[in-house]
Design a protein around this motif. Structure first.
Motif, PDB file in Angstrom:
ATOM      1  N   THR A 195       0.830  -1.199   0.000  1.00 46.59           N
ATOM      2  CA  THR A 195       0.000   0.000   0.000  1.00 46.59           C
ATOM      3  C   THR A 195       0.870   1.255   0.000  1.00 46.59           C
ATOM      4  O   THR A 195       1.981   1.260   0.539  1.00 46.59           O
ATOM      5  CB  THR A 195      -0.920   0.025   1.233  1.00 46.59           C
ATOM      6  OG1 THR A 195      -0.129  -0.110   2.411  1.00 46.59           O
ATOM      7  CG2 THR A 195      -1.937  -1.103   1.159  1.00 46.59           C
ATOM      8  N   VAL A 229       0.292   5.396   0.868  1.00 45.25           N
ATOM      9  CA  VAL A 229      -0.630   6.355   1.473  1.00 45.25           C
ATOM     10  C   VAL A 229      -0.096   7.767   1.241  1.00 45.25           C
ATOM     11  O   VAL A 229       1.082   8.056   1.495  1.00 45.25           O
ATOM     12  CB  VAL A 229      -0.793   6.091   2.988  1.00 45.25           C
ATOM     13  CG1 VAL A 229      -1.727   7.126   3.616  1.00 45.25           C
ATOM     14  CG2 VAL A 229      -1.320   4.688   3.224  1.00 45.25           C
ATOM     15  N   THR A 257      -3.889   1.594   8.459  1.00 46.78           N
ATOM     16  CA  THR A 257      -4.009   1.145   7.077  1.00 46.78           C
ATOM     17  C   THR A 257      -4.014  -0.369   6.996  1.00 46.78           C
ATOM     18  O   THR A 257      -4.800  -0.974   6.248  1.00 46.78           O
ATOM     19  CB  THR A 257      -2.846   1.717   6.241  1.00 46.78           C
ATOM     20  OG1 THR A 257      -2.870   3.146   6.306  1.00 46.78           O
ATOM     21  CG2 THR A 257      -2.960   1.279   4.797  1.00 46.78           C
ATOM     22  N   ASN A 278      -9.498   1.139  -2.679  1.00 45.99           N
ATOM     23  CA  ASN A 278      -8.832   2.416  -2.419  1.00 45.99           C
ATOM     24  C   ASN A 278      -9.797   3.434  -1.810  1.00 45.99           C
ATOM     25  O   ASN A 278      -9.460   4.159  -0.866  1.00 45.99           O
ATOM     26  CB  ASN A 278      -8.232   2.964  -3.708  1.00 45.99           C
ATOM     27  CG  ASN A 278      -7.113   2.076  -4.236  1.00 45.99           C
ATOM     28  OD1 ASN A 278      -6.518   1.303  -3.491  1.00 45.99           O
ATOM     29  ND2 ASN A 278      -6.827   2.188  -5.517  1.00 45.99           N
ATOM     30  N   LEU A 297     -10.657   2.498   1.856  1.00 46.45           N
ATOM     31  CA  LEU A 297      -9.518   2.778   2.731  1.00 46.45           C
ATOM     32  C   LEU A 297      -9.374   4.272   2.993  1.00 46.45           C
ATOM     33  O   LEU A 297      -9.137   4.702   4.133  1.00 46.45           O
ATOM     34  CB  LEU A 297      -8.240   2.233   2.102  1.00 46.45           C
ATOM     35  CG  LEU A 297      -8.035   0.707   2.114  1.00 46.45           C
ATOM     36  CD1 LEU A 297      -6.772   0.344   1.352  1.00 46.45           C
ATOM     37  CD2 LEU A 297      -7.960   0.189   3.539  1.00 46.45           C
ATOM     38  N   ARG A 298      -9.509   5.074   1.958  1.00 47.15           N
ATOM     39  CA  ARG A 298      -9.329   6.518   2.139  1.00 47.15           C
ATOM     40  C   ARG A 298     -10.385   7.090   3.076  1.00 47.15           C
ATOM     41  O   ARG A 298     -10.088   7.932   3.938  1.00 47.15           O
ATOM     42  CB  ARG A 298      -9.385   7.215   0.774  1.00 47.15           C
ATOM     43  CG  ARG A 298      -8.945   8.671   0.819  1.00 47.15           C
ATOM     44  CD  ARG A 298      -9.365   9.398  -0.435  1.00 47.15           C
ATOM     45  NE  ARG A 298     -10.816   9.499  -0.532  1.00 47.15           N
ATOM     46  CZ  ARG A 298     -11.540  10.388   0.133  1.00 47.15           C
ATOM     47  NH1 ARG A 298     -10.962  11.244   0.971  1.00 47.15           N
ATOM     48  NH2 ARG A 298     -12.843  10.420  -0.002  1.00 47.15           N
ATOM     49  N   LEU A 340      -9.620   5.901   6.739  1.00 43.03           N
ATOM     50  CA  LEU A 340      -8.416   6.539   7.270  1.00 43.03           C
ATOM     51  C   LEU A 340      -8.631   8.033   7.496  1.00 43.03           C
ATOM     52  O   LEU A 340      -8.166   8.595   8.498  1.00 43.03           O
ATOM     53  CB  LEU A 340      -7.252   6.318   6.303  1.00 43.03           C
ATOM     54  CG  LEU A 340      -6.728   4.879   6.196  1.00 43.03           C
ATOM     55  CD1 LEU A 340      -5.637   4.795   5.143  1.00 43.03           C
ATOM     56  CD2 LEU A 340      -6.202   4.397   7.533  1.00 43.03           C
ATOM     57  N   VAL A 390      -5.788  12.291   5.106  1.00 37.41           N
ATOM     58  CA  VAL A 390      -5.388  11.268   4.134  1.00 37.41           C
ATOM     59  C   VAL A 390      -6.043  11.617   2.802  1.00 37.41           C
ATOM     60  O   VAL A 390      -7.274  11.599   2.672  1.00 37.41           O
ATOM     61  CB  VAL A 390      -5.798   9.857   4.600  1.00 37.41           C
ATOM     62  CG1 VAL A 390      -5.437   8.822   3.538  1.00 37.41           C
ATOM     63  CG2 VAL A 390      -5.125   9.528   5.917  1.00 37.41           C
ATOM     64  N   ARG A 393      -5.164  10.169  -0.331  1.00 34.55           N
ATOM     65  CA  ARG A 393      -5.267   9.100  -1.316  1.00 34.55           C
ATOM     66  C   ARG A 393      -4.584   7.850  -0.784  1.00 34.55           C
ATOM     67  O   ARG A 393      -3.578   7.928  -0.090  1.00 34.55           O
ATOM     68  CB  ARG A 393      -4.610   9.540  -2.624  1.00 34.55           C
ATOM     69  CG  ARG A 393      -4.816   8.629  -3.809  1.00 34.55           C
ATOM     70  CD  ARG A 393      -4.211   9.259  -5.047  1.00 34.55           C
ATOM     71  NE  ARG A 393      -4.372   8.428  -6.221  1.00 34.55           N
ATOM     72  CZ  ARG A 393      -3.877   8.728  -7.427  1.00 34.55           C
ATOM     73  NH1 ARG A 393      -3.198   9.856  -7.589  1.00 34.55           N
ATOM     74  NH2 ARG A 393      -4.070   7.922  -8.441  1.00 34.55           N
ATOM     75  N   VAL A 394      -5.166   6.703  -1.123  1.00 34.59           N
ATOM     76  CA  VAL A 394      -4.584   5.407  -0.774  1.00 34.59           C
ATOM     77  C   VAL A 394      -4.555   4.556  -2.037  1.00 34.59           C
ATOM     78  O   VAL A 394      -5.568   4.447  -2.742  1.00 34.59           O
ATOM     79  CB  VAL A 394      -5.387   4.695   0.331  1.00 34.59           C
ATOM     80  CG1 VAL A 394      -4.752   3.350   0.660  1.00 34.59           C
ATOM     81  CG2 VAL A 394      -5.475   5.562   1.562  1.00 34.59           C
TER      82      VAL A 394
END
Length: 308
Positions: free
Chosen positions: A96, A98, A123, A147, A150-151, A154, A165, A167-168
Motif C-alpha cells: 500500500t 498512502v 491502514t 482504495n 480505505l481513504r 483513514l 489522508v 489518497r490510498v
C-alpha cells in the motif's frame, strides 16, 4: 597603576564580555525563523503556547521552547507488504501507498504520539477488514473500490490527529504461487479459446462472402445469357422478317425456289449427323416444276404408243 587597579579592570572587562555574550544568547533564543511549509509548536514552561508559522517569530528566551518542526507538505509513505486473508481463505500479499498531509501541527503533536506509525497500523487493519470481505477475483478487479473505502476510513480516523489522508493506492496484490500458476493456465486457455473463436468466425465470414460472390456471379452470368438469348432471338426474328420481306417483294416463281432447294441439298448432306433426312413435299413439287420447264424447252411430248 598598581595591581589592585589592574585586577579591577580585568574583572570589568570580563563582566562586559559576559554581558555581551548574554545579550547575544538572549537575542538568538528570542528570534526563530521557520522555513516555508513547516510549523513549530511552542511550549511555555511545558504547556502549549502557540504554533509558529513560516517566517520570523519572537520568543521569550529561557521560557519558551520550540518542539521539532513538523513538515506540512503532503507526504507519500510506502508500507511493506502485508499478508491479508481473502473471503475464500487465500493469503495474498498487498503493498500500500498512502498520501497524507499534516493540517494541524498542535493536534499531530499532542493527540497522537507517532502519527506515521498510527497511519501505518490503521491502514493495515482497515485493509484486512476490506479485503477480508472479498474473494480473490474481486480483490484483483476492485482496486478502485478498495482504495476508496480505505481513504474514507483513514480520513475519518486521522482527522482528530490533525492528519488528512488524501489518497490510498494498492501498489501490488500478489496471490500465492500456486494460484498464480492456475491463473496463468486459465488465461492461456482463455486466450486459446478466443483465438479459435476468432479463427472460426473468420473462416465462416470468408465462406459466406465466397458463396455470396459465387451466387452473384451465377446470377449475373444467367442474366447475361438471358439477355444474349433475347438479343439473338430478336436478331434472328429481324433477319427472318427481312428475308421474308425480300422474298415477298421479289415474288419468286416455283422454278427459282426449286433451284434454291437443289443448292441446299449438298450442304444438308455434308453434316456428319445427318444419316437420314427427309425430302419435303415442297421439294417434289419444285422438281416437277423444273422438269416441266425443261420439257417445255424441247417441244411437245411425243405421244405414248398404245399398249397392245
Amino acid at each position: 597603576m598598581n595591581s589592585g587597579e589592574l585586577f579591577g579592570q580585568i574583572v570589568l572587562v570580563i563582566f562586559l564580555v559576559v554581558i555581551v555574550v548574554f545579550v547575544i544568547v538572549v537575542l538568538f533564543r528570542s528570534i526563530r525563523i521557520i522555513p516555508q511549509a513547516n510549523a513549530g509548536v511552542v511550549e511555555r514552561l511545558g504547556k502549549y503556547r502557540k504554533t509558529l508559522m513560516p517566517g520570523l517569530n519572537i520568543l521569550v528566551p529561557f521560557i519558551d521552547r520550540v518542539r521539532p518542526l513538523i513538515d506540512m507538505r503532503e507526504q507519500v509513505v510506502s508500507f511493506p507488504p502485508q499478508p491479508v486473508i481473502t473471503e475464500d481463505n487465500l493469503v495474498v500479499s498487498i503493498d500500500t501507498v498512502v498520501f497524507f498531509q499534516v493540517t494541524d501541527a498542535r493536534a499531530a503533536t499532542y493527540e497522537i504520539a507517532n502519527y506515521l506509525g498510527a497511519v501505518e497500523q490503521l491502514t493495515t487493519t482497515t485493509l484486512r477488514n476490506v479485503v477480508g470481505s472479498l474473494n480473490l477475483e474481486e480483490a484483483l478487479t476492485s482496486r478502485d473500490t478498495i482504495n476508496g473505502k480505505l481513504r474514507v476510513v483513514l480520513d475519518e480516523s486521522t482527522g482528530k490527529w490533525g492528519v488528512r489522508v488524501g489518497r490510498v493506492e494498492l501498489k501490488a496484490i500478489d496471490p500465492p504461487v500456486s494460484i498464480q500458476d492456475s491463473m496463468e493456465k486459465q488465461m492461456r486457455a482463455e486466450r486459446d479459446r478466443r483465438a479459435q473463436i476468432l479463427t472460426a468466425e473468420g473462416t465462416k465470414q470468408a465462406a459466406i462472402l465466397q458463396a455470396e460472390g459465387s451466387r452473384q456471379a451465377s446470377i449475373l452470368e444467367a442474366e447475361g445469357e438471358a439477355q444474349a438469348a433475347v438479343l439473338r432471338a430478336n436478331g434472328e426474328a429481324q433477319a427472318i422478317e427481312t428475308v421474308f420481306g425480300a422474298i415477298h417483294a421479289g415474288d419468286p416463281d416455283p422454278k427459282l425456289l426449286a433451284y434454291q432447294y437443289l443448292q441446299m441439298l449438298p450442304k444438308i448432306a455434308e453434316q456428319p449427323s445427318n444419316k437420314l433426312w427427309i425430302i419435303p413435299t415442297e421439294l417434289t413439287e419444285a422438281l416437277k416444276g423444273i422438269t416441266s420447264g425443261f420439257m417445255t424447252g424441247r417441244g411437245p411430248t411425243p405421244p405414248t404408243p398404245p399398249t397392245v
